[in-house]
Scaffold this motif. Sequence first.
Motif, PDB file in Angstrom:
ATOM      1  N   ASP A 229       7.057  15.490  -5.546  1.00 26.57           N
ATOM      2  CA  ASP A 229       7.029  14.897  -7.598  1.00 26.57           C
ATOM      3  C   ASP A 229       7.604  15.256  -8.253  1.00 26.57           C
ATOM      4  O   ASP A 229       7.557  15.258  -8.995  1.00 26.57           O
ATOM      5  CB  ASP A 229       5.400  14.514  -7.954  1.00 26.57           C
TER       6      ASP A 229
ATOM      7  N   LYS B 235       3.616   9.185   8.504  1.00 25.67           N
ATOM      8  CA  LYS B 235       2.549   8.963   7.739  1.00 25.67           C
ATOM      9  C   LYS B 235       1.785   8.605   8.906  1.00 25.67           C
ATOM     10  O   LYS B 235       0.669   9.094   8.917  1.00 25.67           O
ATOM     11  CB  LYS B 235       2.026   7.958   6.568  1.00 25.67           C
TER      12      LYS B 235
ATOM     13  N   GLN C 265      -1.014  18.448   5.377  1.00 22.48           N
ATOM     14  CA  GLN C 265      -2.467  18.748   4.790  1.00 22.48           C
ATOM     15  C   GLN C 265      -2.072  17.100   3.601  1.00 22.48           C
ATOM     16  O   GLN C 265      -3.244  16.329   3.193  1.00 22.48           O
ATOM     17  CB  GLN C 265      -2.945  19.881   3.852  1.00 22.48           C
ATOM     18  N   ARG C 266      -1.361  18.014   3.147  1.00 19.68           N
ATOM     19  CA  ARG C 266      -1.100  16.985   1.535  1.00 19.68           C
ATOM     20  C   ARG C 266      -0.747  15.433   1.761  1.00 19.68           C
ATOM     21  O   ARG C 266      -1.435  14.023   1.421  1.00 19.68           O
ATOM     22  CB  ARG C 266      -0.117  17.117   0.770  1.00 19.68           C
ATOM     23  N   LEU C 267      -0.196  14.812   3.326  1.00 19.52           N
ATOM     24  CA  LEU C 267       0.650  13.685   3.902  1.00 19.52           C
ATOM     25  C   LEU C 267      -1.092  13.401   4.310  1.00 19.52           C
ATOM     26  O   LEU C 267      -0.698  11.981   3.772  1.00 19.52           O
ATOM     27  CB  LEU C 267       1.506  14.004   5.081  1.00 19.52           C
ATOM     28  N   ARG C 268      -1.795  13.896   4.564  1.00 19.73           N
ATOM     29  CA  ARG C 268      -2.672  13.617   5.541  1.00 19.73           C
ATOM     30  C   ARG C 268      -3.876  12.936   3.899  1.00 19.73           C
ATOM     31  O   ARG C 268      -4.713  11.989   4.853  1.00 19.73           O
ATOM     32  CB  ARG C 268      -2.961  14.400   6.357  1.00 19.73           C
ATOM     33  N   ASP C 269      -4.051  14.127   3.150  1.00 16.01           N
ATOM     34  CA  ASP C 269      -5.000  12.854   2.217  1.00 16.01           C
ATOM     35  C   ASP C 269      -4.524  11.680   1.283  1.00 16.01           C
ATOM     36  O   ASP C 269      -4.650  11.127   0.525  1.00 16.01           O
ATOM     37  CB  ASP C 269      -5.363  14.197   1.124  1.00 16.01           C
ATOM     38  N   ASP C 270      -3.001  12.208   1.612  1.00 17.04           N
ATOM     39  CA  ASP C 270      -2.235  11.353   0.479  1.00 17.04           C
ATOM     40  C   ASP C 270      -1.955  10.434   1.456  1.00 17.04           C
ATOM     41  O   ASP C 270      -0.152  10.649   1.283  1.00 17.04           O
ATOM     42  CB  ASP C 270      -1.887  11.276  -1.146  1.00 17.04           C
ATOM     43  N   PRO C 271      -1.558   9.810   2.583  1.00 22.07           N
ATOM     44  CA  PRO C 271      -0.675   9.454   2.864  1.00 22.07           C
ATOM     45  C   PRO C 271       0.370   7.842   1.993  1.00 22.07           C
ATOM     46  O   PRO C 271       1.911   8.485   2.615  1.00 22.07           O
ATOM     47  CB  PRO C 271      -1.064   8.262   3.843  1.00 22.07           C
ATOM     48  N   ASP C 272       0.357   7.788   1.170  1.00 19.21           N
ATOM     49  CA  ASP C 272       1.276   7.460  -0.048  1.00 19.21           C
ATOM     50  C   ASP C 272       2.091   7.855  -0.377  1.00 19.21           C
ATOM     51  O   ASP C 272       3.285   7.256  -0.986  1.00 19.21           O
ATOM     52  CB  ASP C 272       0.574   6.496  -0.848  1.00 19.21           C
ATOM     53  N   CYS C 273       1.832   9.474  -0.677  1.00 17.58           N
ATOM     54  CA  CYS C 273       3.271  10.127  -0.623  1.00 17.58           C
ATOM     55  C   CYS C 273       4.184  10.036   0.378  1.00 17.58           C
ATOM     56  O   CYS C 273       5.330  11.061  -0.187  1.00 17.58           O
ATOM     57  CB  CYS C 273       2.651  11.426  -1.386  1.00 17.58           C
TER      58      CYS C 273
ATOM     59  N   ARG D 109      -1.062  11.673  10.905  1.00 20.63           N
ATOM     60  CA  ARG D 109      -2.741  11.005  11.512  1.00 20.63           C
ATOM     61  C   ARG D 109      -2.712  11.096  12.026  1.00 20.63           C
ATOM     62  O   ARG D 109      -4.404  10.921  12.282  1.00 20.63           O
ATOM     63  CB  ARG D 109      -2.167   9.848  10.400  1.00 20.63           C
TER      64      ARG D 109
END
Length: 413
Positions: A345, A377, A275-283, A381
């Motif tokens: 992070d 990413k 979910q984190r990767l989908r919400d924030d692809p820049d991560c 997605r």
Amino acid sequence: MSASAATIDADFDVNFADPAFLADPWTPLTRLQEEAPVFFSRNQGGWVISRHEDVRACYADRRLSAARGDQFFRGMPPEILAQTEAVRAFNRYNVNRMDGRDHTRVRALLLRAFDAGAIRKVEQFIGEVVEDVLDECGRLGKFEFLETVSAVLPTRVMQRLFGLPDEYRPLLFNLASQFTSASSAAAVTPELLIQLDKAIRAINAVFDTFIPLREKEPGDDLISMMVHARDGLNKLSHEEMLYNLVGLVVAGAETTAHSLATQTARIARDPALTQRLRDDPDCAFALTTELLRYPGTVKCMTRYAAEDIELRGQKIAKGDLIWIMNAGANVDTRVFSDPFTTIIDRPNARDSMAFGPGLHFCIGHLLARTELAEFLKRAFRRFDIAILQDDVEMLSSYIFYGFRSLDVRFTAR
């Protein structure tokens, strides 16, 4: 040779080929960190270095030689040596197996070729390559990941980076596979060395064709950049260019292949990471950097003592083999809090030993992380990804942490 630290059981040892170690190298390595951080392994025939501080120091220590090609040839009869000149030439000319001034000179020239411009070129086409691979994943739905993704994506990227036609792609992957089979085998056989020699000769023939063409008509590909890399009047010799191109194929294809599988599996099994990767692809770039720390891909590298040295009270004799354990350093609680938790992070991410810091720091580290981040990413997605096996057989390699196979299902979102 000095005895190992007295605090560890006399009958304790590590065996890098043991299935238990292949699946979990961290448990014995964290024990060694506490009880015998500089440990002589009878099974491995050398010193196992497990603490982060010592691993970093070993990578920077000029008394430890990277000229480790003799590992391939220990106990080989003369007739095998006569049939494997290409392998021996690789060990002479590849920058990762050089020491001293030659290493410094060749590395500086390679860095001129493998600069930010090369990475920008990759970024221009890597998304296209990833999307093509993901289209095939969507078409298949259920498939074996290493065959469909790991065997295809890195070699396509390297092929485009070199500016080679599509027909040469199988040669690139064959070289990487043969090299890894020989270099990471628990026991190198004459048959493995002969197959590797054939693979190197086959790809050398390709590079021997394209190097003169790029000398006359340079392009924006990596071969052209290496041909025309200069430091004053200094340039790469033909042999240096040839065998460092071979090294880039191996590092760029095979190493990334294992990371693609282990990282995809780890994210797919963790809903929070997905979910984190989908919400924030820049991560994705920070995420892949953290997953290169743990579980990681390169478990260790080797060096030879070029002279007698002492480390944590242990006398290491000239000629002794040293196992520098990245896998241990990357979970050392003296440096990393909650080392077995994926913290995207993580504030001290730069302390990771994933790319072997120091004199031989991986030239292609940015390329590898860029490729991995773009795949992760885009894949998560487009698809819900399920791992279809609970128990995964591990790759029998002392170097790489990876899977023999990985059955997956990609369902379009």
